[in-house]
Design a protein around this motif. Structure first.
Motif, PDB file in Angstrom:
ATOM      1  N   THR A  56       0.847  -1.199   0.000  1.00 31.31           N
ATOM      2  CA  THR A  56       0.000   0.000   0.000  1.00 31.31           C
ATOM      3  C   THR A  56       0.877   1.243   0.000  1.00 31.31           C
ATOM      4  O   THR A  56       1.895   1.298   0.698  1.00 31.31           O
ATOM      5  CB  THR A  56      -0.938  -0.009   1.218  1.00 31.31           C
ATOM      6  OG1 THR A  56      -1.934  -1.022   1.024  1.00 31.31           O
ATOM      7  CG2 THR A  56      -1.619   1.327   1.420  1.00 31.31           C
ATOM      8  N   VAL A  57       0.480   2.254  -0.778  1.00 28.48           N
ATOM      9  CA  VAL A  57       1.212   3.516  -0.852  1.00 28.48           C
ATOM     10  C   VAL A  57       0.304   4.630  -0.328  1.00 28.48           C
ATOM     11  O   VAL A  57      -0.841   4.764  -0.766  1.00 28.48           O
ATOM     12  CB  VAL A  57       1.656   3.827  -2.287  1.00 28.48           C
ATOM     13  CG1 VAL A  57       2.405   5.152  -2.340  1.00 28.48           C
ATOM     14  CG2 VAL A  57       2.530   2.698  -2.831  1.00 28.48           C
ATOM     15  N   ILE A  58       0.840   5.419   0.607  1.00 29.87           N
ATOM     16  CA  ILE A  58       0.099   6.537   1.188  1.00 29.87           C
ATOM     17  C   ILE A  58       0.827   7.826   0.849  1.00 29.87           C
ATOM     18  O   ILE A  58       2.016   7.981   1.153  1.00 29.87           O
ATOM     19  CB  ILE A  58      -0.057   6.373   2.711  1.00 29.87           C
ATOM     20  CG1 ILE A  58      -0.684   5.007   3.037  1.00 29.87           C
ATOM     21  CG2 ILE A  58      -0.913   7.492   3.273  1.00 29.87           C
ATOM     22  CD1 ILE A  58      -0.839   4.728   4.530  1.00 29.87           C
ATOM     23  N   PHE A  59       0.113   8.754   0.235  1.00 22.42           N
ATOM     24  CA  PHE A  59       0.724   9.969  -0.288  1.00 22.42           C
ATOM     25  C   PHE A  59       0.697  11.105   0.745  1.00 22.42           C
ATOM     26  O   PHE A  59       0.086  10.994   1.809  1.00 22.42           O
ATOM     27  CB  PHE A  59       0.018  10.385  -1.582  1.00 22.42           C
ATOM     28  CG  PHE A  59       0.333   9.492  -2.751  1.00 22.42           C
ATOM     29  CD1 PHE A  59       1.188   9.917  -3.760  1.00 22.42           C
ATOM     30  CD2 PHE A  59      -0.201   8.212  -2.838  1.00 22.42           C
ATOM     31  CE1 PHE A  59       1.484   9.099  -4.838  1.00 22.42           C
ATOM     32  CE2 PHE A  59       0.098   7.380  -3.912  1.00 22.42           C
ATOM     33  CZ  PHE A  59       0.947   7.824  -4.912  1.00 22.42           C
ATOM     34  N   SER A  60       1.332  12.185   0.386  1.00 19.48           N
ATOM     35  CA  SER A  60       1.614  13.277   1.328  1.00 19.48           C
ATOM     36  C   SER A  60       0.354  13.853   1.966  1.00 19.48           C
ATOM     37  O   SER A  60      -0.677  14.025   1.314  1.00 19.48           O
ATOM     38  CB  SER A  60       2.356  14.402   0.594  1.00 19.48           C
ATOM     39  OG  SER A  60       3.575  13.925   0.067  1.00 19.48           O
ATOM     40  N   PHE A  61       0.488  14.157   3.252  1.00 17.60           N
ATOM     41  CA  PHE A  61      -0.511  14.854   4.053  1.00 17.60           C
ATOM     42  C   PHE A  61      -1.763  14.031   4.342  1.00 17.60           C
ATOM     43  O   PHE A  61      -2.746  14.559   4.856  1.00 17.60           O
ATOM     44  CB  PHE A  61      -0.884  16.204   3.426  1.00 17.60           C
ATOM     45  CG  PHE A  61       0.298  17.099   3.209  1.00 17.60           C
ATOM     46  CD1 PHE A  61       0.914  17.731   4.286  1.00 17.60           C
ATOM     47  CD2 PHE A  61       0.830  17.277   1.939  1.00 17.60           C
ATOM     48  CE1 PHE A  61       2.025  18.535   4.091  1.00 17.60           C
ATOM     49  CE2 PHE A  61       1.946  18.079   1.744  1.00 17.60           C
ATOM     50  CZ  PHE A  61       2.561  18.718   2.822  1.00 17.60           C
ATOM     51  N   ALA A  62      -1.748  12.746   4.036  1.00 18.95           N
ATOM     52  CA  ALA A  62      -2.838  11.873   4.484  1.00 18.95           C
ATOM     53  C   ALA A  62      -2.715  11.665   5.990  1.00 18.95           C
ATOM     54  O   ALA A  62      -1.616  11.602   6.548  1.00 18.95           O
ATOM     55  CB  ALA A  62      -2.782  10.535   3.755  1.00 18.95           C
ATOM     56  N   VAL A  63      -3.872  11.553   6.656  1.00 15.99           N
ATOM     57  CA  VAL A  63      -3.908  11.280   8.102  1.00 15.99           C
ATOM     58  C   VAL A  63      -4.722  10.010   8.301  1.00 15.99           C
ATOM     59  O   VAL A  63      -5.937   9.989   8.082  1.00 15.99           O
ATOM     60  CB  VAL A  63      -4.519  12.455   8.885  1.00 15.99           C
ATOM     61  CG1 VAL A  63      -4.556  12.130  10.382  1.00 15.99           C
ATOM     62  CG2 VAL A  63      -3.721  13.733   8.645  1.00 15.99           C
ATOM     63  N   ILE A  64      -4.049   8.968   8.718  1.00 14.79           N
ATOM     64  CA  ILE A  64      -4.619   7.627   8.754  1.00 14.79           C
ATOM     65  C   ILE A  64      -4.635   7.129  10.201  1.00 14.79           C
ATOM     66  O   ILE A  64      -3.609   7.155  10.884  1.00 14.79           O
ATOM     67  CB  ILE A  64      -3.775   6.666   7.878  1.00 14.79           C
ATOM     68  CG1 ILE A  64      -3.615   7.230   6.459  1.00 14.79           C
ATOM     69  CG2 ILE A  64      -4.385   5.276   7.860  1.00 14.79           C
ATOM     70  CD1 ILE A  64      -4.903   7.454   5.719  1.00 14.79           C
TER      71      ILE A  64
END
Length: 260
Positions: A56-64
């Motif tokens: 899985t790839v999570i891009f900038s400024f995501a809040v998970i």
């Protein structure tokens, strides 16, 4: 680890596979699990009891994995589980669950979550789901496999959306949507079937014909919507139509969008 940028903050207790790539200025909380092949671009926040599946790839400024946006939440233990090979784009938010909703928010495999979309507490999403820019999925929703949510759409809490359904852009959905349904208009209307999606998936012409006949029966038959669905189940030999019937007959806390 050479693949973790020195400016990233990894709190003690986080479980990170050696193959994980973490970019600059990311924050990873102490109860987070990042599995093999996960990549966090810069400025990603992953908190809570969150598990992120392989590749899985999570891009900038995501809040998970932040706490739910629910005033009833009192800090109880809850989780967010994200499956494999998801693409979570910029500014996406996904919240952990609540005690009242089972304590789990769950994302399937191979999803695409475009910039600025929101997945709320206790939502359960299947595989290959696409949520387009700035759409919002409220708490306790269920989205089955292959669902597409258009940009700026809103899905009301506790709504179920059946497999292969598509929701148009700038649409508010307040009731359950049958599998393979096509919903559009500002106050979501069931306007047909997702025929393009069915054809792209290689569904046989006979099954598409059966689905179109079933839709007409649900729209124009005698009795209530549930009566028509029950009769449909007694007559059909199509597994796709049977899927719609089973969906309608399942327990739900909401009404259905019905054909016009």
């Amino acid at each position: 680890m050479s693949n973790i940028h020195p400016s990233a903050l990894i709190e003690e207790g986080a479980q990170i596979d050696p193959s994980v790539v973490i970019g600059p200025f990311c924050l990873v909380g102490p109860e987070v699990v990042l599995k093999a092949g996960v990549e966090l671009k810069s400025h990603v926040v992953v908190k809570g009891r969150t598990e992120v599946g392989e590749d899985t790839v999570i891009f900038s400024f995501a809040v998970i994995g932040e706490i739910p946006q629910d005033l009833k939440f009192k800090g109880e233990a809850s989780r967010l589980v994200i499956g494999k090979r998801n693409r979570i784009r910029e500014h996406v938010t996904m919240n952990c669950g609540t005690e009242g909703g089972g304590g789990l928010t769950k994302i399937g495999d191979d999803g695409l979550f475009m910039a600025g979309c929101h997945i709320a507490h206790d939502a359960i999403l299947g595989n290959r789901v696409i949520v387009v820019n700035s759409a919002a999925v409220a708490g306790h929703c269920i989205l089955e496999d292959d669902v597409i949510i258009g940009g700026l759409a809103g899905i009301h809490q506790f709504v179920r959306i059946g497999q292969g359904a598509i929701i148009g852009a700038v649409t508010m959905v307040t009731n359950d949507v049958i599998p393979y349904g096509l919903v559009q208009a500002p106050r979501g209307e069931l306007d047909g079937l997702n025929l393009v999606g069915l054809k792209r998936r290689g569904v046989a012409r006979a099954d598409i014909t059966a689905l179109r006949a079933a839709f007409q029966m649900l729209a124009q038959g005698d009795g209530t919507f549930h009566d028509r669905a029950r009769r449909l189940g007694e007559e059909t030999e199509s597994d796709y139509v049977r899927q719609i019937v089973d969906f309608v007959q399942a327990d739900t806390g909401r009404h259905f969008l019905t054909p016009k």
